[in-house]
Design a protein around this motif. Structure first.
Motif, PDB file in Angstrom:
ATOM      1  N   UNK A 164       0.722  -1.352   0.096  1.00  0.00           N
ATOM      2  CA  UNK A 164       0.055  -0.094  -0.067  1.00  0.00           C
ATOM      3  C   UNK A 164       0.749   1.230   0.140  1.00  0.00           C
ATOM      4  N   UNK A 165       0.246   2.300  -0.325  1.00  0.00           N
ATOM      5  CA  UNK A 165       1.046   3.608  -0.755  1.00  0.00           C
ATOM      6  C   UNK A 165       1.785   4.094   0.685  1.00  0.00           C
ATOM      7  N   UNK A 212       6.243 -10.536  -5.213  1.00  0.00           N
ATOM      8  CA  UNK A 212       5.176 -11.068  -4.529  1.00  0.00           C
ATOM      9  C   UNK A 212       3.871 -10.303  -4.239  1.00  0.00           C
ATOM     10  N   UNK A 213       3.851  -9.052  -5.018  1.00  0.00           N
ATOM     11  CA  UNK A 213       2.545  -8.290  -4.682  1.00  0.00           C
ATOM     12  C   UNK A 213       1.627  -8.479  -5.974  1.00  0.00           C
ATOM     13  N   UNK A 214       0.384  -8.627  -5.336  1.00  0.00           N
ATOM     14  CA  UNK A 214      -0.891  -8.783  -6.077  1.00  0.00           C
ATOM     15  C   UNK A 214      -0.916  -7.882  -7.240  1.00  0.00           C
ATOM     16  N   UNK A 215      -0.803  -6.713  -6.857  1.00  0.00           N
ATOM     17  CA  UNK A 215      -1.387  -5.638  -7.670  1.00  0.00           C
ATOM     18  C   UNK A 215      -0.011  -4.745  -8.086  1.00  0.00           C
ATOM     19  N   UNK A 216       1.192  -5.383  -7.887  1.00  0.00           N
ATOM     20  CA  UNK A 216       2.457  -4.399  -7.931  1.00  0.00           C
ATOM     21  C   UNK A 216       2.707  -3.489  -7.021  1.00  0.00           C
ATOM     22  N   UNK A 217       3.809  -2.909  -7.238  1.00  0.00           N
ATOM     23  CA  UNK A 217       4.233  -1.821  -6.015  1.00  0.00           C
ATOM     24  C   UNK A 217       4.110  -0.297  -6.537  1.00  0.00           C
ATOM     25  N   UNK A 227       4.390   3.374  -7.652  1.00  0.00           N
ATOM     26  CA  UNK A 227       5.674   4.027  -7.653  1.00  0.00           C
ATOM     27  C   UNK A 227       6.246   5.042  -6.327  1.00  0.00           C
ATOM     28  N   UNK A 228       5.236   5.573  -5.866  1.00  0.00           N
ATOM     29  CA  UNK A 228       5.440   6.365  -4.667  1.00  0.00           C
ATOM     30  C   UNK A 228       6.047   5.628  -3.536  1.00  0.00           C
ATOM     31  N   UNK A 229       5.943   4.175  -3.301  1.00  0.00           N
ATOM     32  CA  UNK A 229       6.560   3.308  -2.411  1.00  0.00           C
ATOM     33  C   UNK A 229       7.864   3.351  -2.899  1.00  0.00           C
ATOM     34  N   UNK A 230       8.135   2.932  -4.049  1.00  0.00           N
ATOM     35  CA  UNK A 230       9.564   2.634  -4.672  1.00  0.00           C
ATOM     36  C   UNK A 230      10.339   3.812  -4.395  1.00  0.00           C
ATOM     37  N   UNK A 231       9.564   4.957  -4.626  1.00  0.00           N
ATOM     38  CA  UNK A 231      10.478   6.388  -4.438  1.00  0.00           C
ATOM     39  C   UNK A 231      10.773   6.454  -3.047  1.00  0.00           C
ATOM     40  N   UNK A 232      10.054   6.295  -2.190  1.00  0.00           N
ATOM     41  CA  UNK A 232      10.386   6.437  -0.877  1.00  0.00           C
ATOM     42  C   UNK A 232      11.378   5.538  -0.290  1.00  0.00           C
ATOM     43  N   UNK A 276      -4.323 -12.465   7.838  1.00  0.00           N
ATOM     44  CA  UNK A 276      -3.416 -11.453   7.099  1.00  0.00           C
ATOM     45  C   UNK A 276      -2.659 -10.369   8.087  1.00  0.00           C
ATOM     46  N   UNK A 277      -1.381 -10.657   7.820  1.00  0.00           N
ATOM     47  CA  UNK A 277      -0.523  -9.908   8.902  1.00  0.00           C
ATOM     48  C   UNK A 277      -0.326  -8.497   7.891  1.00  0.00           C
ATOM     49  N   UNK A 278       0.114  -7.564   8.909  1.00  0.00           N
ATOM     50  CA  UNK A 278       0.477  -6.259   8.402  1.00  0.00           C
ATOM     51  C   UNK A 278       1.839  -5.800   8.856  1.00  0.00           C
ATOM     52  N   UNK A 279       2.736  -5.573   7.736  1.00  0.00           N
ATOM     53  CA  UNK A 279       4.061  -5.165   8.173  1.00  0.00           C
ATOM     54  C   UNK A 279       4.066  -3.569   7.675  1.00  0.00           C
ATOM     55  N   UNK A 280       5.114  -3.000   8.188  1.00  0.00           N
ATOM     56  CA  UNK A 280       5.479  -1.397   7.876  1.00  0.00           C
ATOM     57  C   UNK A 280       6.864  -1.268   7.535  1.00  0.00           C
ATOM     58  N   UNK A 281       7.194  -0.536   6.552  1.00  0.00           N
ATOM     59  CA  UNK A 281       8.345  -0.087   6.242  1.00  0.00           C
ATOM     60  C   UNK A 281       8.562   1.230   6.701  1.00  0.00           C
TER      61      UNK A 281
END
Length: 574
Positions: free
Chosen positions: A12-13, A76-81, A83-88, A46-51
């Motif tokens: 998630x974003x 491993x992502x259902x919907x892809x990642x 772009x804002x996440x990759x940027x951060x 369903x586990x929740x992780x945070x970066x």
């Protein structure tokens, strides 16, 4: 965006990640996530992780790069990642090492190839006390005594400095590991992961950092092996007197050090020797709140070349301040969990060092180095008396009433009958409750008021099998070696403390001699109370490490067992 239902993650974003626990690839994915993300919620499916910035900086310090992180998420992502996440991820990961501390001659400099960042840093008023003069566009001189304080301030600004300023050698000590004991038999060998941990600490530019290893994985051995690599005067700081004695036994048994070279610095004796072992409590002792910490002078009593912080997640605030002053001394943190209940993980990163090595508990279990542990939460309704008291009390009192729930005695009896021939520990928070359990079961109890000699005698009886059941307070949370304990029954705890859960689980993780190498960790939790709410937090650590965690009801399972047992006795009587 196309959905791939065959993959287990939703990224998630807001930098949170949802992971499907029932997915066939979950175990593999969890291992990857643990390198750069933190588990924050763990419901069954369903586990929740945070970066977080800190999780990414620890990953970067351990050699995990942006491509590896992005590759794990994208694979491993259902919907892809997004772009804002990759940027951060790229932004925060790349910040580690933008600023570096280096030493040239007797001077220390803050340097960077990014002149814009360095100029911005030099203009910060909060950093002015620690910086002296600018040397060109890429370097600023740093007062050496402010090296630690500067790193603390920089991480608050989002720029963790990579400390390459080096370390002094310290007083030389001819320390080596024994290859054979007095009888000529092979003494011991470092396991592969222990060698890897020592190498990670001492790798290029090494000399400060934290090694994360499960309880029972031999953190003390790793610390001693690091000492043998450094061969210098070493100050070891640990959590209690029992741990001091354990460190000394291991040092004398596994190295060439003599008794005269290893000193104990605690309440009862204050020996400063080439290797000195002290407690955090003695360092932070003072006669009154207005007095100074008289024993902090220990940091300067010898020319220490290495300081080991055992159970670094317990490091007290005054020791942080002292550590900030000794950044030219090598520093090694040892722990089973980087979680701190006071939220000062960034200070550990800045002052002791980043995470250099992390070995998963389940991985060691699969290798046979740890027992296979099943975690069982047993929900216990409040007794009628406790229910009335609970309803009439405030929040803090409610938690204690739930913890001391009198109905837990029957559950203890049931579990002891269920495991009749197993070495069992009953662990709790409240002394009144533990005294009641001790009187009920006839087993001895260890608490802070029990003198060291008595504790050691009881531990020895438990280890030998002469004592099958032992009641222990939180004094046994840390650095107690009870390798044959196979059952732990946790009757009460410190709110939602994950670090406590890690330490208590550690009491039963040692490999067993029974051939099965299995153990069970029970938590007794009062149903529909604040204790149940906090138990959700305590689950996080166990689930994050990959342990099977099941919740059962005493009313359904325990009482049904009791009825079946009663029927069996009646049939035998007929």
């Amino acid at each position: 965006m196309r959905m791939d239902t065959a993959k287990p993650l939703i990224v998630q974003s807001d930098l949170t990640i949802l992971a499907e626990t029932g997915h066939p690839g979950f175990e593999e994915v969890r291992g990857g996530l643990s390198r750069f993300a933190e588990l924050v919620k763990s419901p069954e499916h369903l586990h929740t992780y945070r970066i977080t910035p800190l999780s990414l900086w620890n990953a970067a310090a351990a050699g995990v790069d942006v491509e590896e992180i992005a590759g794990c998420l994208q694979a491993h992502s259902k919907f892809g990642v997004p772009p804002s996440v990759l940027s951060l991820i790229r932004k925060y990961t790349s910040r580690y090492g933008v600023l570096r501390l280096v030493q040239v001659g007797a001077e220390v400099f803050l340097v960077s190839e990014d002149t814009v960042v360095l100029k911005e840093i030099s203009a910060r008023e909060t950093l002015a006390p620690y910086l002296t003069d600018t040397r060109g566009e890429r370097a600023i001189a740093v007062a050496p005594e402010h090296r630690g304080l500067l790193k603390m301030e920089l991480i608050k600004l989002g720029y963790p400095a990579e400390d390459l300023a080096g370390y002094r050698s310290g007083e030389f000590v001819d320390l080596s590991l024994k290859s054979h004991d007095h009888a000529g038999e092979e003494a011991f060998r470092l396991r592969d992961y222990q060698r890897q941990a020592v190498a990670a600490f001492g790798q290029e530019n090494g000399g400060s950092g934290v090694l994360v290893l499960p309880c029972g994985a031999g953190k003390t051995i790793v610390g001693i092996a690091a000492m043998a690599e450094c061969r210098c005067a070493t100050l070891i700081l640990t959590s209690n007197v029992t741990s001091v004695k354990q460190w000394k036994r291991e040092l004398l048994g596994k190295t060439n050090l003599t008794d005269e070279q290893v000193g104990e610095y605690s309440g009862s004796q204050k020996e400063v020797r080439p290797v000195t072992i002290a407690t955090y409590q003695i360092l932070t002792h003072r006669a009154s709140k207005t007095d100074s910490f008289a024993h902090m002078k220990l940091f300067h009593e010898r020319d220490w070349g290495l300081i080991i912080y055992d159970e670094v997640h317990l490091l007290p605030a005054p020791v942080f301040r002292a550590t900030a002053d000794i950044q030219a001394t090598r520093r090694l943190g040892l722990t089973a969990t980087l979680v701190r209940e006071d939220g000062r993980e960034e200070d550990v990163f800045s002052l002791v060092g980043p995470k250099k090595y992390d070995m998963a508990w389940k991985q060691l279990e699969s290798m046979g180095w740890l027992a296979k542990v099943a975690c069982r939460e047993v929900r216990v309704p409040l007794s009628s008396l406790d229910r009335d008291r609970y309803s009439a009390s405030g929040a803090r009192s409610q938690f204690r009433i739930a913890g001391e729930n009198a109905a837990k005695l029957a559950v203890i009896d049931w579990l002891l009958r269920r495991h009749p021939n197993e070495q069992t520990l009953i662990i709790g928070q409240y002394l009144d409750q533990l005294e009641t359990i001790a009187a009920h079961t006839g087993a001895p109890m260890i608490s802070g008021s029990v003198d060291h000699e008595r504790r050691e005698a009881l531990y020895a009886q438990f280890k030998s099998g002469a004592l099958p059941l032992l009641i222990v307070s939180k004094v046994a949370n840390f650095a107690v070696d009870l390798p044959d304990a196979a059952i732990a029954i946790q009757v009460s705890g410190s709110f939602g403390s994950r670090q406590e859960e890690a330490q208590r689980l550690g009491r039963i993780l040692r490999p067993k001699k029974n051939g099965q190498n299995k153990a069970v960790f029970y938590s007794l939790v009062s149903t529909d109370t604040k204790e149940q709410d906090f138990a959700l937090k305590r689950q996080l650590f166990l689930v994050e490490q990959g342990y099977e965690y099941t919740i059962t009801s005493w009313e359904q399972e325990g009482q049904a067992d009791e009825v079946r047992a009663g029927r069996g006795q009646n049939a035998a009587g007929r």
